[in-house]
Design a protein around this motif. Sequence first.
Motif, mmCIF file in Angstrom:
data_model
loop_
_atom_site.group_PDB
_atom_site.id
_atom_site.type_symbol
_atom_site.label_atom_id
_atom_site.label_comp_id
_atom_site.label_asym_id
_atom_site.label_seq_id
_atom_site.Cartn_x
_atom_site.Cartn_y
_atom_site.Cartn_z
ATOM 1 N N THR A 190 0.922 -1.237 0.141
ATOM 2 C CA THR A 190 0.105 0.175 0.060
ATOM 3 C C THR A 190 0.793 1.388 -0.188
ATOM 4 O O THR A 190 2.002 1.157 0.319
ATOM 5 C CB THR A 190 -1.084 0.019 1.223
ATOM 6 N N LEU A 192 0.593 5.225 1.586
ATOM 7 C CA LEU A 192 -0.152 6.270 2.441
ATOM 8 C C LEU A 192 0.537 7.486 2.481
ATOM 9 O O LEU A 192 1.942 7.502 2.533
ATOM 10 C CB LEU A 192 -0.453 5.585 3.607
ATOM 11 N N GLU A 228 5.690 3.989 1.473
ATOM 12 C CA GLU A 228 4.982 2.680 1.058
ATOM 13 C C GLU A 228 5.155 1.626 2.189
ATOM 14 O O GLU A 228 5.992 1.518 3.067
ATOM 15 C CB GLU A 228 5.913 2.204 -0.099
ATOM 16 N N ASN A 253 -8.200 -5.135 5.923
ATOM 17 C CA ASN A 253 -7.033 -4.613 6.935
ATOM 18 C C ASN A 253 -6.858 -5.796 8.093
ATOM 19 O O ASN A 253 -5.733 -5.999 8.320
ATOM 20 C CB ASN A 253 -7.037 -3.422 7.622
ATOM 21 N N LEU A 271 0.687 -0.173 10.168
ATOM 22 C CA LEU A 271 -0.437 -1.052 9.528
ATOM 23 C C LEU A 271 -1.647 -0.629 10.015
ATOM 24 O O LEU A 271 -2.657 -0.632 9.048
ATOM 25 C CB LEU A 271 0.002 -2.630 9.743
ATOM 26 N N VAL A 274 -3.418 2.171 7.785
ATOM 27 C CA VAL A 274 -3.696 1.992 6.312
ATOM 28 C C VAL A 274 -5.241 2.034 6.297
ATOM 29 O O VAL A 274 -6.060 1.657 7.187
ATOM 30 C CB VAL A 274 -3.216 0.801 5.970
ATOM 31 N N GLY A 278 -7.195 -0.028 1.368
ATOM 32 C CA GLY A 278 -5.812 0.654 1.039
ATOM 33 C C GLY A 278 -4.713 -0.575 0.509
ATOM 34 O O GLY A 278 -3.857 -0.570 -0.241
ATOM 35 N N TRP A 279 -5.224 -1.867 1.239
ATOM 36 C CA TRP A 279 -4.202 -2.924 0.739
ATOM 37 C C TRP A 279 -4.604 -3.592 -0.418
ATOM 38 O O TRP A 279 -5.822 -4.019 -0.723
ATOM 39 C CB TRP A 279 -4.156 -4.083 2.017
#
Length: 420
Positions: A190, A192, A228, A253, A271, A274, A278-279
């Motif tokens: 992902t 962000l 990232e 997630n 994590l 996120v 997003g993943w």
Amino acid sequence: MTVNGNSSRRHLRVAIIGGGPGGLATAIALSKIPDVTVNIYEQATVLREAGAGISIGSNTWNALELLGVADTLTSGHPTWTVLNMNGRSGEELTRREKVRDETGRPPIRTQRTKLQSALLAHVKPGILQLSKRLARMVDKGHEGVELYFEDGTITTADLVVGADGIRSVVRDTAWTDYEIKFTGTTIWRTLLPWDDVKDLDPRFEITGWWHTPTTHVYFSPVGEGLWEIASRAWQDPKIHSANKKSWGVPVENSHVESHFTEYLPQIREALARVPPGGWREFAAFAGPELAKLTAWDNKIVLVGDSSHALSGAFGSGAGFAIEDGYILARALEYWKNDTSKALPLFDAIRLPYYSRMYAHLASEADKRAAKLKALGNPTFDEQVKNKIITDGGKDMSWIYQNDIGAVWKESVQQLEGTYT
Ligand SMILES: Cc1cc2nc3c(=O)[nH]c(=O)nc-3n(C[C@H](O)[C@H](O)[C@H](O)COP(=O)(O)OP(=O)(O)OC[C@H]3O[C@@H](n4cnc5c(N)ncnc54)[C@H](O)[C@@H]3O)c2cc1C
């Protein structure tokens, strides 16, 4: 005396299947040589790269420079320092400081879309055809190869370049026994905003891997204020999800986080930040070494991931794909588009390079297993150390400093030396 002096040049219709780094680079390189008509057939409706970041080091810069693309790739985060950390204790295990090399360009981590659009900017208009998924191919002997697309259209080419990635239809059609298998590794990636996580740990701003014995979490800025996470976990493929096919699919997630519960609180918090949705999940597949990268009497050639199903090992697969495209164009130009000579030359240059990668990975795996055995009943920390130290001090310049222009020059010298 040059060996290619006498024959006249043949006009060549080239169909490139796939518009990833390999397909785009091959199209750019082939468009610069005479008497070649190039078309790229890409299954996607819009050309975009699923995933997050990508590393560009000297080998990739060298190839991009030769294609005239290097100056177009302007976005990215310099990765002068790279860390390996114990993800549970936070202990620093290795710190590599890179030095400026003769490319004059910094090693960077950038967004995959940036590489894709830099390449695309150099593809001649009208070459790329989207929404064209290759379904099958038929060998028509001297008439070429007939390509059938899922939209019902058919075209004929003298040369088909399989740049269609690790699940290549071109490869599976021409190498019917070839099989790729799930390696047990699942990757979640992902991007962000750095601002969303920068309060957590200053070390997160340095490109680095945070490890447990069977997982890692990779953090890196990628430029333009983005950051990232590329995390991966290995589970025995005999027991877990052996038929898994996911490639760039959205995933919950909580599913991702469940693999990283042993990590430092600030890693788990990163994590957790996120945003939902997003993943993206990627199941890593790999396949054995091919004996040849060409088939059907030199009417088929594989470039990039289709030619060496190593599942992202070495973290430089886009670079390898671009190098392939460059060498294919040089070989065709040298042999005046005579594929019966150019494709064996391509094979002779690229196949041993990929063989060396397979051999390297096998020997590293053996060494790691032997070390682990020697440790008897290793602790968590010993297992983490064993996982990352095997490459320590080993010269990997044959990959990361590869100068594909020099490789080509050397190959020509060898070729001509043989015939003088
Ligand atoms: C987790 C991970 C991290 C990585 N990190 C790095 C890195 O840091 N640096 C680096 O250099 N490399 C990295 N790689 C490797 C890199 O992503 C690949 O090696 C590179 O994308 C290969 O390019 P390619 O053009 O051969 O294939 P791909 O990028 O897979 O492109 C194939 C294209 O073909 C199209 N296609 C497929 N089938 C068909 C069909 N039947 N008809 C028409 N079109 C079709 C696809 O839609 C796609 O656009 C990583 C890979 C992974 C999995």
